[in-house]
Motif scaffolding. Structure first.
Motif, PDB file in Angstrom:
ATOM      1  N   LEU A  21       0.636  -1.373  -0.071  1.00 19.28           N
ATOM      2  CA  LEU A  21       0.031   0.083  -0.015  1.00 19.28           C
ATOM      3  C   LEU A  21       0.890   1.099   0.163  1.00 19.28           C
ATOM      4  CD1 LEU A  21      -3.126   1.267  -0.041  1.00 19.28           C
ATOM      5  CD2 LEU A  21      -2.728   0.892   2.492  1.00 19.28           C
ATOM      6  N   ASP A  22       2.140   1.399   0.642  1.00 17.80           N
ATOM      7  CA  ASP A  22       3.122   2.377   0.923  1.00 17.80           C
ATOM      8  C   ASP A  22       3.650   2.628  -0.465  1.00 17.80           C
ATOM      9  OD1 ASP A  22       2.195   2.847   3.571  1.00 17.80           O
ATOM     10  OD2 ASP A  22       4.006   1.880   4.170  1.00 17.80           O
ATOM     11  N   LEU A  23       3.872   1.207  -1.072  1.00 13.75           N
ATOM     12  CA  LEU A  23       4.544   1.378  -2.681  1.00 13.75           C
ATOM     13  C   LEU A  23       3.453   2.068  -3.561  1.00 13.75           C
ATOM     14  CD1 LEU A  23       6.517  -1.871  -2.893  1.00 13.75           C
ATOM     15  CD2 LEU A  23       7.411   0.660  -2.675  1.00 13.75           C
ATOM     16  N   ALA A  24       1.991   1.651  -3.273  1.00  6.32           N
ATOM     17  CA  ALA A  24       1.372   1.905  -4.166  1.00  6.32           C
ATOM     18  C   ALA A  24       0.928   3.690  -4.185  1.00  6.32           C
ATOM     19  CB  ALA A  24      -0.226   1.340  -4.015  1.00  6.32           C
ATOM     20  N   ALA A  30       5.076   8.809  -8.618  1.00 10.78           N
ATOM     21  CA  ALA A  30       5.631   8.539  -9.561  1.00 10.78           C
ATOM     22  C   ALA A  30       5.114   8.497 -11.084  1.00 10.78           C
ATOM     23  CB  ALA A  30       6.520   7.490  -9.591  1.00 10.78           C
ATOM     24  N   ILE A  31       3.875   8.051 -10.989  1.00  7.53           N
ATOM     25  CA  ILE A  31       3.029   8.210 -12.287  1.00  7.53           C
ATOM     26  C   ILE A  31       2.740   9.475 -12.709  1.00  7.53           C
ATOM     27  CG2 ILE A  31       0.951   7.732 -13.385  1.00  7.53           C
ATOM     28  CD1 ILE A  31       0.863   4.960 -11.602  1.00  7.53           C
ATOM     29  N   ILE A  40       9.765   1.908 -12.537  1.00  7.32           N
ATOM     30  CA  ILE A  40      10.415   0.531 -12.721  1.00  7.32           C
ATOM     31  C   ILE A  40      11.050  -0.100 -11.470  1.00  7.32           C
ATOM     32  CG2 ILE A  40      12.528  -0.634 -13.693  1.00  7.32           C
ATOM     33  CD1 ILE A  40      11.843   1.261 -16.244  1.00  7.32           C
ATOM     34  N   GLU A  41      11.641   0.958 -10.523  1.00 10.04           N
ATOM     35  CA  GLU A  41      12.149   0.557  -9.162  1.00 10.04           C
ATOM     36  C   GLU A  41      10.901  -0.025  -8.475  1.00 10.04           C
ATOM     37  OE1 GLU A  41      14.071   2.518  -5.229  1.00 10.04           O
ATOM     38  OE2 GLU A  41      14.313   3.747  -7.114  1.00 10.04           O
ATOM     39  N   GLU A  46       7.592  -4.187  -5.653  1.00  9.32           N
ATOM     40  CA  GLU A  46       6.245  -4.923  -5.738  1.00  9.32           C
ATOM     41  C   GLU A  46       6.612  -6.370  -6.072  1.00  9.32           C
ATOM     42  OE1 GLU A  46       2.822  -1.627  -6.653  1.00  9.32           O
ATOM     43  OE2 GLU A  46       3.876  -2.623  -8.263  1.00  9.32           O
ATOM     44  N   SER A  47       7.464  -6.707  -6.964  1.00 12.72           N
ATOM     45  CA  SER A  47       7.442  -7.866  -7.123  1.00 12.72           C
ATOM     46  C   SER A  47       8.196  -8.959  -6.374  1.00 12.72           C
ATOM     47  CB  SER A  47       8.464  -8.088  -8.676  1.00 12.72           C
ATOM     48  OG  SER A  47       8.782  -9.415  -8.797  1.00 12.72           O
TER      49      SER A  47
END
Length: 166
Positions: A21-24, A30-31, A40-41, A46-47
């Motif tokens: 959720l933090d990454l989102a 970033a978007i 990309i990072e 996320e992966s």
């Protein structure tokens, strides 16, 4: 013992989803800022979290099966947490299980909403890129066929700023 392990795994799953959720949220920024390398990072991170989540989910399923065996159920039932909580008779354990279920459910709902928003932002960015390219180059469905230079009636009028045939 099996119930404690199950609750701990559910808490770890919630933590992993909180990180996603933090990454989102970071991905949204970033978007919006058009930082492709940052996206990309974030996708790489996320992966890794998705791999961890899959592992935790497998361990959770094993812990749920061990709990079922511990209460005398020998089949491998696929019970959800609400159904599983009906087999817990200690009020404190039941409360902990239902609390972590609610917390994980809320985290997953928030993550779903964040991912849907990011998907819409990406779609809008792609639409804008398509529109900009159409303005610069011209519509892709315009005729790009050879016409003899003396044939003035068949001249191609491109509305874009660039002639992509150059």
């Amino acid at each position: 013992m099996a119930l404690t392990k199950l609750i701990e795994l559910l808490e770890r799953l919630d933590e992993a989803h909180q990180q996603m959720l933090d990454l989102a949220a970071t991905k949204k920024e970033a978007i919006m800022d058009n930082k492709v390398e940052g996206i990309i990072e974030i996708l790489n991170r996320e992966s890794k979290l998705m791999k961890l989540t899959r592992q935790l989910e497998e361990q959770r399923a094993e812990a749920a099966y061990a709990f079922l065996q511990g209460v005398g159920i020998r089949s491998n039932l696929n019970l959800n947490l609400t159904e599983l909580s009906r087999l817990v008779f200690d009020p404190d354990d039941k409360s902990r299980l239902l609390h972590v279920q609610l917390k994980l459910s809320d985290t997953l709902k928030s993550l779903k909403q964040a991912n849907e928003l990011n998907q819409k932002l990406i779609e809008q960015s792609l639409t804008f890129i398509d529109y900009t390219l159409d303005l610069l180059v011209g519509r892709p469905n315009q005729d790009i066929t050879y016409h003899h230079p003396s044939d003035k009636g068949a001249a191609v009028n491109r509305s874009g700023l660039f002639d992509a045939r150059g």
